[in-house]
Design an enzyme around this catalytic site. Sequence first.
Site, PDB file in Angstrom:
ATOM      1  N   PRO A  10      58.948  30.381  26.660  1.00  0.00           N
ATOM      2  CA  PRO A  10      58.272  29.394  25.827  1.00  0.00           C
ATOM      3  C   PRO A  10      56.762  29.343  26.011  1.00  0.00           C
ATOM      4  O   PRO A  10      56.260  29.421  27.130  1.00  0.00           O
ATOM      5  CB  PRO A  10      58.910  28.065  26.240  1.00  0.00           C
ATOM      6  CG  PRO A  10      59.553  28.325  27.556  1.00  0.00           C
ATOM      7  CD  PRO A  10      59.954  29.777  27.533  1.00  0.00           C
ATOM      8  N   ASN A  11      56.097  29.214  24.881  1.00  0.00           N
ATOM      9  CA  ASN A  11      54.647  29.015  24.787  1.00  0.00           C
ATOM     10  C   ASN A  11      53.822  30.263  25.078  1.00  0.00           C
ATOM     11  O   ASN A  11      52.603  30.230  24.951  1.00  0.00           O
ATOM     12  CB  ASN A  11      54.185  27.843  25.667  1.00  0.00           C
ATOM     13  CG  ASN A  11      54.851  26.546  25.265  1.00  0.00           C
ATOM     14  OD1 ASN A  11      54.799  26.177  24.100  1.00  0.00           O
ATOM     15  ND2 ASN A  11      55.516  25.875  26.188  1.00  0.00           N
ATOM     16  N   ARG A  18      45.900  29.313  24.498  1.00  0.00           N
ATOM     17  CA  ARG A  18      46.486  28.273  25.357  1.00  0.00           C
ATOM     18  C   ARG A  18      45.800  28.279  26.729  1.00  0.00           C
ATOM     19  O   ARG A  18      45.872  29.277  27.460  1.00  0.00           O
ATOM     20  CB  ARG A  18      47.977  28.597  25.538  1.00  0.00           C
ATOM     21  CG  ARG A  18      48.685  27.734  26.533  1.00  0.00           C
ATOM     22  CD  ARG A  18      50.039  28.336  26.890  1.00  0.00           C
ATOM     23  NE  ARG A  18      50.762  27.479  27.792  1.00  0.00           N
ATOM     24  CZ  ARG A  18      51.759  27.886  28.573  1.00  0.00           C
ATOM     25  NH1 ARG A  18      52.170  29.132  28.532  1.00  0.00           N
ATOM     26  NH2 ARG A  18      52.353  27.039  29.370  1.00  0.00           N
ATOM     27  N   TYR A  23      45.234  31.020  31.760  1.00  0.00           N
ATOM     28  CA  TYR A  23      46.008  32.200  31.348  1.00  0.00           C
ATOM     29  C   TYR A  23      45.153  33.341  30.791  1.00  0.00           C
ATOM     30  O   TYR A  23      45.681  34.405  30.478  1.00  0.00           O
ATOM     31  CB  TYR A  23      47.060  31.785  30.308  1.00  0.00           C
ATOM     32  CG  TYR A  23      48.054  30.771  30.854  1.00  0.00           C
ATOM     33  CD1 TYR A  23      48.924  31.127  31.879  1.00  0.00           C
ATOM     34  CD2 TYR A  23      48.107  29.471  30.361  1.00  0.00           C
ATOM     35  CE1 TYR A  23      49.821  30.207  32.403  1.00  0.00           C
ATOM     36  CE2 TYR A  23      49.003  28.541  30.876  1.00  0.00           C
ATOM     37  CZ  TYR A  23      49.859  28.912  31.890  1.00  0.00           C
ATOM     38  OH  TYR A  23      50.755  28.001  32.404  1.00  0.00           O
ATOM     39  N   ASN A  79      58.843  36.674  32.218  1.00  0.00           N
ATOM     40  CA  ASN A  79      58.000  35.491  32.380  1.00  0.00           C
ATOM     41  C   ASN A  79      58.723  34.375  31.642  1.00  0.00           C
ATOM     42  O   ASN A  79      58.655  34.278  30.414  1.00  0.00           O
ATOM     43  CB  ASN A  79      56.595  35.705  31.808  1.00  0.00           C
ATOM     44  CG  ASN A  79      55.694  34.504  32.105  1.00  0.00           C
ATOM     45  OD1 ASN A  79      56.172  33.446  32.504  1.00  0.00           O
ATOM     46  ND2 ASN A  79      54.394  34.675  31.911  1.00  0.00           N
ATOM     47  N   ALA A  82      57.912  27.768  31.471  1.00  0.00           N
ATOM     48  CA  ALA A  82      58.352  26.526  32.122  1.00  0.00           C
ATOM     49  C   ALA A  82      59.851  26.516  32.432  1.00  0.00           C
ATOM     50  O   ALA A  82      60.292  25.765  33.316  1.00  0.00           O
ATOM     51  CB  ALA A  82      57.987  25.332  31.249  1.00  0.00           C
ATOM     52  N   HIS A  85      61.121  26.669  36.046  1.00  0.00           N
ATOM     53  CA  HIS A  85      61.210  25.497  36.923  1.00  0.00           C
ATOM     54  C   HIS A  85      62.357  24.556  36.550  1.00  0.00           C
ATOM     55  O   HIS A  85      62.545  23.539  37.209  1.00  0.00           O
ATOM     56  CB  HIS A  85      59.885  24.725  36.876  1.00  0.00           C
ATOM     57  CG  HIS A  85      58.678  25.624  36.895  1.00  0.00           C
ATOM     58  ND1 HIS A  85      58.405  26.459  37.954  1.00  0.00           N
ATOM     59  CD2 HIS A  85      57.699  25.863  35.964  1.00  0.00           C
ATOM     60  CE1 HIS A  85      57.292  27.152  37.684  1.00  0.00           C
ATOM     61  NE2 HIS A  85      56.858  26.809  36.488  1.00  0.00           N
ATOM     62  N   GLU A 103      60.470  38.615  38.423  1.00  0.00           N
ATOM     63  CA  GLU A 103      59.935  37.334  37.931  1.00  0.00           C
ATOM     64  C   GLU A 103      58.419  37.444  37.885  1.00  0.00           C
ATOM     65  O   GLU A 103      57.792  37.843  38.867  1.00  0.00           O
ATOM     66  CB  GLU A 103      60.349  36.212  38.890  1.00  0.00           C
ATOM     67  CG  GLU A 103      59.706  34.868  38.555  1.00  0.00           C
ATOM     68  CD  GLU A 103      60.075  33.776  39.560  1.00  0.00           C
ATOM     69  OE1 GLU A 103      60.983  33.995  40.401  1.00  0.00           O
ATOM     70  OE2 GLU A 103      59.443  32.709  39.511  1.00  0.00           O
ATOM     71  N   HIS A 105      54.593  35.650  36.734  1.00  0.00           N
ATOM     72  CA  HIS A 105      53.743  34.567  36.249  1.00  0.00           C
ATOM     73  C   HIS A 105      52.305  35.055  36.190  1.00  0.00           C
ATOM     74  O   HIS A 105      51.834  35.699  37.137  1.00  0.00           O
ATOM     75  CB  HIS A 105      53.844  33.341  37.165  1.00  0.00           C
ATOM     76  CG  HIS A 105      55.248  32.862  37.298  1.00  0.00           C
ATOM     77  ND1 HIS A 105      55.902  32.202  36.279  1.00  0.00           N
ATOM     78  CD2 HIS A 105      56.150  33.015  38.293  1.00  0.00           C
ATOM     79  CE1 HIS A 105      57.140  31.950  36.660  1.00  0.00           C
ATOM     80  NE2 HIS A 105      57.323  32.436  37.874  1.00  0.00           N
ATOM     81  N   ARG A 112      49.185  25.617  41.864  1.00  0.00           N
ATOM     82  CA  ARG A 112      49.099  24.643  40.776  1.00  0.00           C
ATOM     83  C   ARG A 112      49.933  23.390  41.101  1.00  0.00           C
ATOM     84  O   ARG A 112      50.207  23.118  42.257  1.00  0.00           O
ATOM     85  CB  ARG A 112      49.533  25.318  39.468  1.00  0.00           C
ATOM     86  CG  ARG A 112      48.618  26.514  39.111  1.00  0.00           C
ATOM     87  CD  ARG A 112      49.017  27.172  37.816  1.00  0.00           C
ATOM     88  NE  ARG A 112      48.893  26.261  36.679  1.00  0.00           N
ATOM     89  CZ  ARG A 112      49.432  26.493  35.473  1.00  0.00           C
ATOM     90  NH1 ARG A 112      50.136  27.599  35.263  1.00  0.00           N
ATOM     91  NH2 ARG A 112      49.262  25.634  34.500  1.00  0.00           N
ATOM     92  N   ARG A 116      55.535  23.160  39.656  1.00  0.00           N
ATOM     93  CA  ARG A 116      55.613  24.611  39.398  1.00  0.00           C
ATOM     94  C   ARG A 116      55.965  25.401  40.656  1.00  0.00           C
ATOM     95  O   ARG A 116      56.048  26.628  40.620  1.00  0.00           O
ATOM     96  CB  ARG A 116      54.281  25.127  38.837  1.00  0.00           C
ATOM     97  CG  ARG A 116      53.917  24.545  37.496  1.00  0.00           C
ATOM     98  CD  ARG A 116      52.659  25.176  36.918  1.00  0.00           C
ATOM     99  NE  ARG A 116      52.032  24.279  35.970  1.00  0.00           N
ATOM    100  CZ  ARG A 116      52.384  24.170  34.678  1.00  0.00           C
ATOM    101  NH1 ARG A 116      53.348  24.925  34.194  1.00  0.00           N
ATOM    102  NH2 ARG A 116      51.784  23.308  33.880  1.00  0.00           N
TER     103      ARG A 116
HETATM  104  C1  DQA Z   1      53.698  30.692  33.702  1.00  0.00           C
HETATM  105  C2  DQA Z   1      53.629  29.521  34.707  1.00  0.00           C
HETATM  106  C3  DQA Z   1      54.571  28.412  34.301  1.00  0.00           C
HETATM  107  O1  DQA Z   1      54.511  27.350  35.233  1.00  0.00           O
HETATM  108  C4  DQA Z   1      54.185  27.866  32.932  1.00  0.00           C
HETATM  109  O2  DQA Z   1      55.084  26.860  32.513  1.00  0.00           O
HETATM  110  C5  DQA Z   1      54.058  28.937  31.906  1.00  0.00           C
HETATM  111  C6  DQA Z   1      53.445  30.201  32.280  1.00  0.00           C
HETATM  112  C7  DQA Z   1      52.653  31.774  34.021  1.00  0.00           C
HETATM  113  O3  DQA Z   1      52.743  32.842  33.416  1.00  0.00           O
HETATM  114  O4  DQA Z   1      51.733  31.561  34.834  1.00  0.00           O
HETATM  115  O5  DQA Z   1      54.387  28.733  30.737  1.00  0.00           O
HETATM  116  O6  DQA Z   1      54.979  31.288  33.796  1.00  0.00           O
END
Ligand code: DQA
Length: 148
Positions: A10-11, A18, A23, A79, A82, A85, A103, A105, A112, A116
């Site tokens: 997501p996102n 963003r 990021y 990736n 969120a 978590h 995994e 990020h 952070r 997280r």
């Molecule tokens: C993320 C870190 C996560 O905590 C966050 O919710 C994201 C991006 C990262 O790539 O740093 O959406 O996975």
Amino acid sequence: MKTVLVLNGPNLNLLGTREPAVYGSQTLADVEALCAKTCAAHGLQLDFRQSNHEGVLIDAIQEAGRAQAAGTLVGVVLNAGAYTHTSVALHDAIKGAGVSLIELHISNVHAREAFRHHSYISPVAKAVMAGFGVKGYALAIAGLADLA
Ligand code: DQA
């Protein structure tokens, strides 16, 4: 030629606009191009996906498990955003599919907010990559290529 699945949750479709201070300014299309270049350099094929929907990510992980069992897939770079978590369902999917998964990020999640710091993915991942920015995708693919 074996495949690497790079799966974004997501996102991550909003990369570039963003929270660029966290990021970076590269878009998801830029990340896909970096992954394609890295896969090509390792003689691997790229399958690059993004979804904002937990069930779609679970379906992709199950599909990846079948492909790895069939010998056509090296593994997955995930990736989970969120969902990292929050998602017991993703944890179960990775475990159940028996897939080799890194995994990833972009940010260093441990530097952070406290929410997280816990990951449901880490206990079922082969390795964890965090804090290298989008370059981490290339590093994770190189790591998976080593397992091939
Ligand atoms: C993320 C870190 C996560 O905590 C966050 O919710 C994201 C991006 C990262 O790539 O740093 O959406 O996975």
